[in-house]
Design a protein around this motif. Structure first.
Motif, short mmCIF file in Angstrom:
data_model
loop_
_atom_site.label_atom_id
_atom_site.label_comp_id
_atom_site.label_asym_id
_atom_site.label_seq_id
_atom_site.Cartn_x
_atom_site.Cartn_y
_atom_site.Cartn_z
N LYS A 155 0.84 -1.20 0.00
CA LYS A 155 0.00 0.00 0.00
C LYS A 155 0.87 1.25 0.00
O LYS A 155 1.81 1.37 0.78
CB LYS A 155 -0.91 -0.01 1.23
N ASN A 156 0.52 2.16 -0.90
CA ASN A 156 1.25 3.43 -1.01
C ASN A 156 0.33 4.55 -0.52
O ASN A 156 -0.70 4.84 -1.13
CB ASN A 156 1.66 3.67 -2.46
N LYS A 157 0.70 5.17 0.59
CA LYS A 157 -0.14 6.20 1.19
C LYS A 157 -0.23 7.45 0.32
O LYS A 157 -1.14 8.28 0.49
CB LYS A 157 0.39 6.57 2.57
N THR A 159 -0.78 7.59 -2.90
CA THR A 159 -1.67 7.45 -4.05
C THR A 159 -3.08 7.88 -3.69
O THR A 159 -3.46 7.93 -2.51
CB THR A 159 -1.69 5.99 -4.54
N ASP A 161 -7.22 7.54 -3.46
CA ASP A 161 -8.02 6.46 -2.89
C ASP A 161 -8.43 5.42 -3.93
O ASP A 161 -8.54 4.23 -3.63
CB ASP A 161 -9.28 7.04 -2.24
N GLU A 164 -6.01 2.62 -4.26
CA GLU A 164 -6.12 1.65 -3.17
C GLU A 164 -7.31 0.71 -3.38
O GLU A 164 -7.23 -0.49 -3.10
CB GLU A 164 -6.23 2.37 -1.83
#
Length: 238
Positions: A155-157, A159, A161, A164
């Motif tokens: 998970k890349n914070k 990016t 929503d 995700e």
């Protein structure tokens, strides 16, 4: 020098005659006994030959037996569905006198609800067989080889929503279908159990009769799958 040919005297010929007659007598007795043994042995030999055909896996008899068990298992499992479709019990077990179909077996094959019960029984058996057996090794290996290269990134914070959401969809791809399939299989199994126990309800029966009916209902539920398994074994499949 003159050669002389030995000749048999009348006395010697007379002495040999009883011996030949005695030998002929015993030979006849021996043949009679041998023939009698063969005649007596026809029945046990025939029975042993029949048993041999129904024991050896590569013999035709075991395939016939497997087919009979498969058909019997399907029909036995179809009994409960046939009663749900308005038919009488196909078998007399745990039924009041004259409550089962009896001589109706002669024409039950012409009834639509009977064949509908058989189709439902086969469908239920197929679903339960799929749930029990799952995929064979080769099929499972092919499925694994097709997807083993798929990996989900961390998970890349940073990016948005939607990224995700797509990552989670990618991670759980195919799982919803499996969950629905599992619920459907559970529904089919419950339908099979409920139909069996509704057709022969053991509640309120004496203890021994209750145990007998529960055992019989369990046999009807498993009969189709057991018959199918024996049919596969008879034809050399695992």
């Amino acid at each position: 020098m003159v050669k002389t040919t030995p000749t048999t005297t009348d006395e010697e010929a007379t002495n040999d005659t009883p011996k030949r007659e005695e030998n002929d007598f015993y030979a006849i007795v021996g043949r009679i006994i041998s023939m009698g043994v063969k005649i007596i042995g026809v029945i046990p030999y025939a029975i042993a030959t029949v048993f041999d055909n129904f024991i050896g896996q590569d013999k035709p008899g075991i395939k016939v037996l497997g087919g009979i068990l498969l058909i019997g298992g399907v029909v036995m499992s179809a009994d409960a569905f046939f009663q749900m479709f308005g038919g009488k019990p196909l078998f007399p077990f745990f039924e009041p006198p004259n409550a089962w179909i009896g001589i109706g077996w002669l024409w039950v094959w012409t009834k639509v609800n009977f064949w509908a019960a058989v189709v439902v029984s086969v469908a239920v058996m197929w679903v339960e067989s799929y749930a029990i057996r799952g995929k064979n090794l080769n099929e499972a290996k092919r499925g694994y080889e097709e997807i083993k290269h798929h990996t989900v990134p961390e998970k890349n914070k940073a990016t948005v929503d939607l990224v995700e959401v797509r990552r989670k969809e990618y991670k759980r791809a195919g799982m919803n279908e499996r969950s629905v399939l599992g619920l459907f299989i559970l529904f089919v199994v419950l339908l099979d159990i409920i139909s069996a126990f509704v057709s022969r309800n053991p509640l309120g029966q004496p203890p021994l009769l209750l145990l007998g009916m529960v055992g019989y209902n369990a046999c009807t539920i498993l009969a189709g799958e057991v018959g199918y398994a024996l049919w596969r074994r008879a034809n050399g499949h695992n």
